[in-house]
Design a protein around this motif. Structure first.
Motif, short mmCIF file in Angstrom:
data_model
loop_
_atom_site.label_atom_id
_atom_site.label_comp_id
_atom_site.label_asym_id
_atom_site.label_seq_id
_atom_site.Cartn_x
_atom_site.Cartn_y
_atom_site.Cartn_z
N GLN A 1 85.41 36.67 102.14
CA GLN A 1 87.07 37.53 102.53
C GLN A 1 88.62 37.86 102.26
OE1 GLN A 1 86.93 36.89 106.58
NE2 GLN A 1 85.56 37.66 107.37
N ASN A 2 87.84 36.38 101.33
CA ASN A 2 89.89 36.02 100.34
C ASN A 2 89.46 36.65 99.09
OD1 ASN A 2 90.48 34.14 102.74
ND2 ASN A 2 90.32 32.58 101.32
N PHE A 3 88.00 36.66 98.49
CA PHE A 3 88.21 37.01 96.99
C PHE A 3 88.33 39.01 97.33
CE2 PHE A 3 85.39 39.39 94.56
CZ PHE A 3 85.98 38.76 93.05
N GLU A 4 87.11 39.33 98.38
CA GLU A 4 87.39 40.61 98.78
C GLU A 4 88.55 41.57 98.75
OE1 GLU A 4 86.00 44.64 98.31
OE2 GLU A 4 84.88 42.73 98.04
N ARG B 1 93.24 44.05 96.14
CA ARG B 1 94.96 43.86 96.38
C ARG B 1 95.41 44.41 94.77
NH1 ARG B 1 95.86 39.93 98.51
NH2 ARG B 1 95.15 38.56 96.63
N ASN B 2 94.42 43.65 93.70
CA ASN B 2 94.79 43.61 92.55
C ASN B 2 94.06 44.86 91.87
OD1 ASN B 2 96.44 41.28 91.88
ND2 ASN B 2 94.59 40.19 93.11
N PHE B 3 93.03 45.05 92.08
CA PHE B 3 92.03 46.25 91.33
C PHE B 3 92.28 47.69 92.75
CE2 PHE B 3 91.26 42.08 89.66
CZ PHE B 3 91.48 42.10 88.20
N LEU C 1 78.93 10.01 95.77
CA LEU C 1 78.46 11.32 95.61
C LEU C 1 78.54 12.69 96.13
CD1 LEU C 1 76.74 8.43 98.77
CD2 LEU C 1 75.52 9.74 96.92
N SER C 2 77.99 13.61 95.57
CA SER C 2 78.50 14.44 95.83
C SER C 2 77.64 15.50 96.26
CB SER C 2 78.92 14.89 94.25
OG SER C 2 80.22 14.50 93.41
N ILE C 3 77.88 16.25 98.17
CA ILE C 3 77.08 17.16 98.28
C ILE C 3 77.49 19.01 97.59
CG2 ILE C 3 75.37 18.33 100.26
CD1 ILE C 3 76.17 15.44 101.10
N LYS C 4 76.52 19.40 96.75
CA LYS C 4 76.57 20.85 96.86
C LYS C 4 76.16 21.98 97.32
CE LYS C 4 76.23 21.99 92.09
NZ LYS C 4 76.38 22.76 90.74
N PHE C 5 77.01 23.39 97.88
CA PHE C 5 76.50 23.57 98.95
C PHE C 5 77.28 25.29 97.74
CE2 PHE C 5 77.40 20.74 101.75
CZ PHE C 5 76.22 20.22 102.43
N GLU C 6 75.34 25.77 97.42
CA GLU C 6 75.34 27.29 96.58
C GLU C 6 74.99 27.97 97.78
OE1 GLU C 6 74.83 26.82 92.48
OE2 GLU C 6 74.08 24.64 93.59
N ASN C 7 75.24 29.52 97.86
CA ASN C 7 74.86 31.11 98.43
C ASN C 7 75.64 31.20 97.00
OD1 ASN C 7 77.50 31.70 97.94
ND2 ASN C 7 77.78 31.94 100.26
N SER C 8 74.63 32.90 97.36
CA SER C 8 74.76 33.31 96.20
C SER C 8 76.01 34.27 95.34
CB SER C 8 74.60 35.56 96.26
OG SER C 8 75.56 35.63 97.30
N ASN C 9 77.64 33.45 95.85
CA ASN C 9 78.29 34.03 94.91
C ASN C 9 79.46 32.91 94.78
OD1 ASN C 9 77.51 37.27 94.49
ND2 ASN C 9 79.07 37.79 96.46
N PHE C 10 79.09 31.76 96.24
CA PHE C 10 80.57 31.10 95.75
C PHE C 10 79.71 29.82 95.80
CE2 PHE C 10 82.22 34.54 97.37
CZ PHE C 10 82.95 34.81 96.67
#
Length: 93
Positions: free
Chosen positions: A71-74, A79-81, A23-32
């Motif tokens: 936060q990790n993505f931002e 840092r990279n761009f 079974l899989s439960i997938k949670f989605e918000n606007s970006n992740f």
């Protein structure tokens, strides 16, 4: 894999998937998205039982993890761009 159903939530899209062994439960918000995969048990055999599993505490923890992911993505993006901040586009009024 087939969609077993959806769980109602005002902010997140929550989809439950079923295969022969998982079974899989997938949670989605606007970006992740976050996906929790596990073997079915007697307690997690139906969509109604899975609604009990996805209680308020669980959803709050999922939301906290989404905030950390953002936060990790931002931080990584900045840092990279770093030059991405200095775009020369005119202001739209």
């Amino acid at each position: 894999m087939r969609i077993l159903g959806y769980l109602d939530h005002p902010i997140l899209k929550i989809t439950v998937f079923k295969t022969d062994t998982r079974l899989s439960i997938k949670f989605e918000n606007s970006n992740f998205e976050q996906t929790y995969k596990f073997r079915p048990t007697e307690q997690t055999n139906s969509l109604k039982e899975l609604q009990k599993l996805v209680d308020e505490t669980f959803v709050n923890q999922v939301m906290t993890l989404f905030q950390q992911m953002e936060q990790n993505f931002e931080v990584s993006f900045q840092r990279n761009f770093p030059e991405a901040e200095d775009d020369d586009f005119p202001a739209i009024i």
